[in-house]
Design a protein around this motif. Structure first.
Motif, PDB file in Angstrom:
ATOM      1  N   PHE A   1      20.526  26.427 -12.654  1.00 35.49           N
ATOM      2  CA  PHE A   1      20.225  27.730 -12.072  1.00 35.49           C
ATOM      3  C   PHE A   1      18.816  27.787 -11.484  1.00 35.49           C
ATOM      4  O   PHE A   1      18.610  28.325 -10.401  1.00 35.49           O
ATOM      5  CB  PHE A   1      20.395  28.828 -13.126  1.00 35.49           C
ATOM      6  CG  PHE A   1      20.174  30.207 -12.580  1.00 35.49           C
ATOM      7  CD1 PHE A   1      21.217  30.893 -11.991  1.00 35.49           C
ATOM      8  CD2 PHE A   1      18.928  30.815 -12.647  1.00 35.49           C
ATOM      9  CE1 PHE A   1      21.022  32.169 -11.469  1.00 35.49           C
ATOM     10  CE2 PHE A   1      18.722  32.079 -12.127  1.00 35.49           C
ATOM     11  CZ  PHE A   1      19.777  32.763 -11.536  1.00 35.49           C
ATOM     12  N   ALA A   2      17.851  27.245 -12.180  1.00 36.98           N
ATOM     13  CA  ALA A   2      16.447  27.307 -11.744  1.00 36.98           C
ATOM     14  C   ALA A   2      16.142  26.332 -10.609  1.00 36.98           C
ATOM     15  O   ALA A   2      15.057  26.395 -10.027  1.00 36.98           O
ATOM     16  CB  ALA A   2      15.516  27.043 -12.928  1.00 36.98           C
TER      17      ALA A   2
ATOM     18  N   ILE B   1      25.069  29.165  -2.068  1.00 37.06           N
ATOM     19  CA  ILE B   1      24.236  28.903  -3.245  1.00 37.06           C
ATOM     20  C   ILE B   1      23.582  30.199  -3.719  1.00 37.06           C
ATOM     21  O   ILE B   1      23.565  30.495  -4.921  1.00 37.06           O
ATOM     22  CB  ILE B   1      23.184  27.807  -2.954  1.00 37.06           C
ATOM     23  CG1 ILE B   1      23.881  26.447  -2.807  1.00 37.06           C
ATOM     24  CG2 ILE B   1      22.114  27.766  -4.035  1.00 37.06           C
ATOM     25  CD1 ILE B   1      22.990  25.345  -2.288  1.00 37.06           C
ATOM     26  N   ALA B   2      23.071  30.983  -2.781  1.00 33.31           N
ATOM     27  CA  ALA B   2      22.470  32.270  -3.147  1.00 33.31           C
ATOM     28  C   ALA B   2      23.509  33.190  -3.786  1.00 33.31           C
ATOM     29  O   ALA B   2      23.215  33.881  -4.768  1.00 33.31           O
ATOM     30  CB  ALA B   2      21.856  32.931  -1.919  1.00 33.31           C
ATOM     31  N   ALA B   3      24.720  33.187  -3.254  1.00 33.18           N
ATOM     32  CA  ALA B   3      25.791  34.006  -3.823  1.00 33.18           C
ATOM     33  C   ALA B   3      26.147  33.532  -5.229  1.00 33.18           C
ATOM     34  O   ALA B   3      26.339  34.353  -6.139  1.00 33.18           O
ATOM     35  CB  ALA B   3      27.018  33.969  -2.921  1.00 33.18           C
ATOM     36  N   LEU B   4      26.227  32.224  -5.420  1.00 37.24           N
ATOM     37  CA  LEU B   4      26.521  31.672  -6.743  1.00 37.24           C
ATOM     38  C   LEU B   4      25.446  32.066  -7.739  1.00 37.24           C
ATOM     39  O   LEU B   4      25.744  32.517  -8.853  1.00 37.24           O
ATOM     40  CB  LEU B   4      26.664  30.152  -6.681  1.00 37.24           C
ATOM     41  CG  LEU B   4      26.840  29.426  -8.019  1.00 37.24           C
ATOM     42  CD1 LEU B   4      28.052  29.968  -8.781  1.00 37.24           C
ATOM     43  CD2 LEU B   4      26.963  27.928  -7.793  1.00 37.24           C
ATOM     44  N   ARG B   5      24.194  31.944  -7.339  1.00 40.84           N
ATOM     45  CA  ARG B   5      23.104  32.334  -8.235  1.00 40.84           C
ATOM     46  C   ARG B   5      23.162  33.823  -8.548  1.00 40.84           C
ATOM     47  O   ARG B   5      22.921  34.244  -9.681  1.00 40.84           O
ATOM     48  CB  ARG B   5      21.757  31.956  -7.621  1.00 40.84           C
ATOM     49  CG  ARG B   5      21.569  30.444  -7.546  1.00 40.84           C
ATOM     50  CD  ARG B   5      20.202  30.052  -7.033  1.00 40.84           C
ATOM     51  NE  ARG B   5      19.267  30.156  -8.154  1.00 40.84           N
ATOM     52  CZ  ARG B   5      18.124  30.819  -8.110  1.00 40.84           C
ATOM     53  NH1 ARG B   5      17.734  31.422  -7.018  1.00 40.84           N
ATOM     54  NH2 ARG B   5      17.343  30.853  -9.166  1.00 40.84           N
ATOM     55  N   GLY B   6      23.509  34.619  -7.553  1.00 36.87           N
ATOM     56  CA  GLY B   6      23.634  36.059  -7.770  1.00 36.87           C
ATOM     57  C   GLY B   6      24.744  36.408  -8.744  1.00 36.87           C
ATOM     58  O   GLY B   6      24.572  37.260  -9.626  1.00 36.87           O
ATOM     59  N   VAL B   7      25.878  35.747  -8.600  1.00 36.34           N
ATOM     60  CA  VAL B   7      27.014  35.979  -9.494  1.00 36.34           C
ATOM     61  C   VAL B   7      26.647  35.575 -10.926  1.00 36.34           C
ATOM     62  O   VAL B   7      26.952  36.296 -11.881  1.00 36.34           O
ATOM     63  CB  VAL B   7      28.252  35.202  -8.988  1.00 36.34           C
ATOM     64  CG1 VAL B   7      29.331  35.118 -10.040  1.00 36.34           C
ATOM     65  CG2 VAL B   7      28.792  35.831  -7.719  1.00 36.34           C
ATOM     66  N   LEU B   8      25.997  34.425 -11.067  1.00 37.01           N
ATOM     67  CA  LEU B   8      25.577  33.979 -12.397  1.00 37.01           C
ATOM     68  C   LEU B   8      24.575  34.954 -13.014  1.00 37.01           C
ATOM     69  O   LEU B   8      24.683  35.314 -14.191  1.00 37.01           O
ATOM     70  CB  LEU B   8      24.963  32.577 -12.324  1.00 37.01           C
ATOM     71  CG  LEU B   8      25.916  31.424 -12.053  1.00 37.01           C
ATOM     72  CD1 LEU B   8      25.125  30.152 -11.751  1.00 37.01           C
ATOM     73  CD2 LEU B   8      26.867  31.206 -13.210  1.00 37.01           C
TER      74      LEU B   8
END
Length: 152
Positions: free
Chosen positions: A41-42, A72-79
């Motif tokens: 994530f980081a 990638i930004a969407a994945l990080r947002g969902v997480l």
């Protein structure tokens, strides 16, 4: 369009790039992908190979024609949303803190994260494992279209 209007010869029009198809993952593969995404994530550049980038979860948020960086930004947002969803519940706040200090704003080591949270390391590991399971379950329910997330 202007070149086509003034040209005496036909100008070929490039077809739009097809959107990547949604990748259907098994429950086990999905869980492993969520764990991998949390671990990285980081470091967003390490998420480039995540199968979750082609999941329904990410496609619904980023759009079918999104670039890799947008996915990638969407994945990080969902997480981030899934982890944050644990915070308001007094029962799940300890899971949130373990996830937060391990993946979102990671401490140098899990031992130091446990010290920061002032819990024994064995309790920290138990909270972390339960937090991963909760986040995975939340995201899995969204992936398969079951928006009713059970609250404990």
């Amino acid at each position: 369009l202007a070149a086509r209007e003034v040209s005496s010869t036909p100008v070929p029009v490039a077809p739009p790039e097809p959107a990547e198809p949604i990748l259907v993952l098994s429950r086990e593969t999905f869980g492993a992908a969520v764990l991998h995404a949390l671990h990285h994530f980081a470091r967003p550049e390490a998420l480039r190979d995540s199968p979750l980038l082609r999941s329904r979860l990410v496609a619904d948020r980023a759009g079918a024609a999104a670039s890799a960086a947008e996915r990638i930004a969407a994945l990080r947002g969902v997480l981030q949303e899934a982890v944050d969803a644990l915070q308001p519940s007094p029962r799940e706040a300890k899971l949130y803190r373990a996830l937060y200090h391990t993946y979102v704003q990671p401490a140098p080591s899990q031992e130091q994260a446990a010290e920061l949270l002032d819990v024994p390391f064995s309790s920290f590991r138990r909270h972390l494992k339960a937090g991963i399971a909760q986040v995975t379950e939340m995201l899995w329910r969204r992936e398969i279209g079951d928006e009713k997330v059970s609250k404990r």
